[in-house]
Design an enzyme around this catalytic site. Structure first.
Site, PDB file in Angstrom:
ATOM      1  N   ASP A   6     -25.639   3.424 -28.953  1.00  0.00           N
ATOM      2  CA  ASP A   6     -24.727   4.268 -28.170  1.00  0.00           C
ATOM      3  C   ASP A   6     -23.572   3.393 -27.690  1.00  0.00           C
ATOM      4  O   ASP A   6     -23.681   2.161 -27.654  1.00  0.00           O
ATOM      5  CB  ASP A   6     -25.454   4.887 -26.967  1.00  0.00           C
ATOM      6  CG  ASP A   6     -24.629   5.984 -26.298  1.00  0.00           C
ATOM      7  OD1 ASP A   6     -24.617   7.115 -26.810  1.00  0.00           O
ATOM      8  OD2 ASP A   6     -23.978   5.713 -25.266  1.00  0.00           O
ATOM      9  N   SER A   7     -22.489   4.039 -27.283  1.00  0.00           N
ATOM     10  CA  SER A   7     -21.369   3.270 -26.750  1.00  0.00           C
ATOM     11  C   SER A   7     -21.739   2.632 -25.407  1.00  0.00           C
ATOM     12  O   SER A   7     -21.087   1.694 -24.977  1.00  0.00           O
ATOM     13  CB  SER A   7     -20.160   4.180 -26.559  1.00  0.00           C
ATOM     14  OG  SER A   7     -20.455   5.160 -25.592  1.00  0.00           O
ATOM     15  N   TYR A  38     -15.933   5.137 -25.919  1.00  0.00           N
ATOM     16  CA  TYR A  38     -15.434   5.306 -27.279  1.00  0.00           C
ATOM     17  C   TYR A  38     -14.572   6.570 -27.383  1.00  0.00           C
ATOM     18  O   TYR A  38     -13.740   6.684 -28.268  1.00  0.00           O
ATOM     19  CB  TYR A  38     -16.606   5.475 -28.256  1.00  0.00           C
ATOM     20  CG  TYR A  38     -17.287   4.199 -28.708  1.00  0.00           C
ATOM     21  CD1 TYR A  38     -17.103   2.982 -28.055  1.00  0.00           C
ATOM     22  CD2 TYR A  38     -18.130   4.226 -29.811  1.00  0.00           C
ATOM     23  CE1 TYR A  38     -17.751   1.838 -28.489  1.00  0.00           C
ATOM     24  CE2 TYR A  38     -18.773   3.090 -30.259  1.00  0.00           C
ATOM     25  CZ  TYR A  38     -18.590   1.899 -29.594  1.00  0.00           C
ATOM     26  OH  TYR A  38     -19.232   0.767 -30.043  1.00  0.00           O
ATOM     27  N   GLY A  39     -14.819   7.502 -26.482  1.00  0.00           N
ATOM     28  CA  GLY A  39     -14.265   8.846 -26.615  1.00  0.00           C
ATOM     29  C   GLY A  39     -12.757   8.957 -26.527  1.00  0.00           C
ATOM     30  O   GLY A  39     -12.180   9.982 -26.891  1.00  0.00           O
ATOM     31  N   CYS A  69     -25.106   8.864 -30.134  1.00  0.00           N
ATOM     32  CA  CYS A  69     -23.757   8.910 -29.576  1.00  0.00           C
ATOM     33  C   CYS A  69     -22.996   9.940 -30.394  1.00  0.00           C
ATOM     34  O   CYS A  69     -22.804   9.765 -31.606  1.00  0.00           O
ATOM     35  CB  CYS A  69     -23.121   7.527 -29.719  1.00  0.00           C
ATOM     36  SG  CYS A  69     -21.400   7.438 -29.189  1.00  0.00           S
ATOM     37  N   GLU A 154     -20.245   5.294 -16.630  1.00  0.00           N
ATOM     38  CA  GLU A 154     -20.423   3.869 -16.972  1.00  0.00           C
ATOM     39  C   GLU A 154     -20.220   2.986 -15.732  1.00  0.00           C
ATOM     40  O   GLU A 154     -20.832   1.942 -15.608  1.00  0.00           O
ATOM     41  CB  GLU A 154     -19.438   3.451 -18.075  1.00  0.00           C
ATOM     42  CG  GLU A 154     -19.843   3.885 -19.463  1.00  0.00           C
ATOM     43  CD  GLU A 154     -21.057   3.122 -20.016  1.00  0.00           C
ATOM     44  OE1 GLU A 154     -21.086   1.888 -19.922  1.00  0.00           O
ATOM     45  OE2 GLU A 154     -21.977   3.794 -20.517  1.00  0.00           O
ATOM     46  N   CYS A 188     -22.345  15.171 -25.255  1.00  0.00           N
ATOM     47  CA  CYS A 188     -22.132  13.727 -25.073  1.00  0.00           C
ATOM     48  C   CYS A 188     -23.377  13.230 -24.367  1.00  0.00           C
ATOM     49  O   CYS A 188     -23.808  13.832 -23.371  1.00  0.00           O
ATOM     50  CB  CYS A 188     -20.895  13.453 -24.220  1.00  0.00           C
ATOM     51  SG  CYS A 188     -20.772  11.734 -23.666  1.00  0.00           S
ATOM     52  N   THR A 189     -23.948  12.139 -24.871  1.00  0.00           N
ATOM     53  CA  THR A 189     -25.243  11.699 -24.333  1.00  0.00           C
ATOM     54  C   THR A 189     -25.135  11.188 -22.895  1.00  0.00           C
ATOM     55  O   THR A 189     -26.151  11.038 -22.216  1.00  0.00           O
ATOM     56  CB  THR A 189     -25.837  10.599 -25.226  1.00  0.00           C
ATOM     57  OG1 THR A 189     -24.862   9.558 -25.389  1.00  0.00           O
ATOM     58  CG2 THR A 189     -26.224  11.161 -26.566  1.00  0.00           C
ATOM     59  N   HIS A 190     -23.933  10.914 -22.433  1.00  0.00           N
ATOM     60  CA  HIS A 190     -23.770  10.528 -21.027  1.00  0.00           C
ATOM     61  C   HIS A 190     -23.914  11.730 -20.082  1.00  0.00           C
ATOM     62  O   HIS A 190     -24.279  11.567 -18.917  1.00  0.00           O
ATOM     63  CB  HIS A 190     -22.388   9.904 -20.786  1.00  0.00           C
ATOM     64  CG  HIS A 190     -22.256   8.487 -21.243  1.00  0.00           C
ATOM     65  ND1 HIS A 190     -22.216   8.128 -22.562  1.00  0.00           N
ATOM     66  CD2 HIS A 190     -22.131   7.326 -20.530  1.00  0.00           C
ATOM     67  CE1 HIS A 190     -22.069   6.807 -22.665  1.00  0.00           C
ATOM     68  NE2 HIS A 190     -22.009   6.302 -21.435  1.00  0.00           N
TER      69      HIS A 190
HETATM   70  N1  DGL Z   1     -22.138   8.922 -25.097  1.00  0.00           N
HETATM   71  C1  DGL Z   1     -21.303   9.009 -26.222  1.00  0.00           C
HETATM   72  C2  DGL Z   1     -21.320  10.393 -26.796  1.00  0.00           C
HETATM   73  O1  DGL Z   1     -22.393  10.959 -26.921  1.00  0.00           O
HETATM   74  C3  DGL Z   1     -19.902   8.438 -26.121  1.00  0.00           C
HETATM   75  C4  DGL Z   1     -19.235   8.377 -24.810  1.00  0.00           C
HETATM   76  C5  DGL Z   1     -18.003   7.484 -24.852  1.00  0.00           C
HETATM   77  O2  DGL Z   1     -18.171   6.292 -25.052  1.00  0.00           O
HETATM   78  O3  DGL Z   1     -16.895   8.021 -24.698  1.00  0.00           O
HETATM   79  O4  DGL Z   1     -20.318  10.943 -27.185  1.00  0.00           O
END
Ligand code: DGL
Length: 270
Positions: A6-7, A38-39, A69, A154, A188-190
């Site tokens: 994951d990021s 990453y988004g 991710c 984060e 998004c996993t966050h």
């Molecule tokens: N948690 C990741 C996702 O599922 C990426 C979040 C990010 O780094 O922007 O998209």
């Protein structure tokens, strides 16, 4: 060993149900926290970073890596599967979270209107739109790019007023754009880390869907369908956690998340 990439922190929301369902499966988690989010990055950056993560996990003995991710799945998975693996790593596999999630949520909506809350890069790729409409062509998919939310999570500020305000804004945007939505995916996993905020700001009639259990069930099915690959995965239940950032605060956060002591190691990838 199963690699989970994951990021940053978000993939832990996928890893926890994997541990619960497949406790003897050994896992290595790699969070690229130093380069998250990453988004908001370009396709080229996301591809390069995600592929570096995959190669690190391959080097550490993972025949199978899951992109836990959505952003990496949306922007890098296909290219890695089609262009990189066949030449460089023909006996390794990388799986993503978008298709398995789409397969599950497509039948959940009664109104035929679903909402997808995701990062700008996931929304920009239209990966959910394509996957969902490929399976159910008349499903109306409304996507909302939740800029800024991953940054707060984060930074450990998921309980801040700012996080509350941001989620309120994005929920309102969704409902105003498509009042018939009855199913909302946290794509998004966050975002499961701020699930109570989404619950608070969306009408109660809306079903909120998170991906952890969906992805875990699909992984378990995949391993049954691919016994040769499954037999190459260590089953001694070892759990390794790696981050590209300062590992001490991350060890504390991960320990809180899992409810038991977790040591996160530092790794440099490039
Ligand atoms: N948690 C990741 C996702 O599922 C990426 C979040 C990010 O780094 O922007 O998209």
């Amino acid at each position: 060993m199963l690699g989970v990439f994951d990021s940053g922190f978000g993939g832990l929301t996928i890893l926890r149900p994997i541990h619960a369902r497949l406790p003897s499966l050994s896992t290595i988690y790699l969070g690229d926290n130093a380069r998250a989010p990453y988004g908001t990055r370009t396709h080229e950056e996301i591809f390069a970073f995600a592929f570096e993560g995959v190669q690190e996990l391959f080097r550490r003995g993972c025949p199978l890596v899951i992109f836990a991710c959505n952003t990496a799945s949306a922007q890098a998975l296909r290219q890695i599967q089609q262009t990189e693996l066949p030449h460089e790593f023909p006996d390794r596999r990388v799986l993503g979270v978008i298709r398995p999630t789409a397969e599950e949520i497509v039948s959940l909506s009664r109104t035929g209107h679903v909402g997808v809350m995701a990062t700008p890069a996931t929304v920009g790729s239209n990966a959910y739109l394509h996957e969902l409409n490929h399976i159910r062509p008349n499903l109306v998919v409304t996507q909302v790019a939740c800029l800024g939310l991953v940054e707060l999570i984060e930074a450990g500020r998921e309980r801040s007023e700012e996080a509350d305000r941001l989620v309120a804004t994005y929920c309102l945007q969704l409902i105003e754009r498509e009042p018939l939505v009855d199913t909302v995916l946290l794509g998004c996993t966050h975002y499961p880390l701020v699930e109570p905020l989404f619950r608070k700001h969306l009408p109660t009639a809306i079903s909120l869907v998170t991906q952890g259990t969906i992805v875990t069930d699909k992984l378990a099915e995949y391993l049954v369908r691919h016994p040769e690959l499954a037999s190459r995965l260590d089953q001694t239940g070892t759990r390794t956690y790696l981050t590209t950032k300062n590992n001490e605060p991350l060890s504390m956060r991960a320990s809180r998340f899992f409810g038991s002591a977790v040591t996160v190691g530092h790794v440099v990838i490039s």
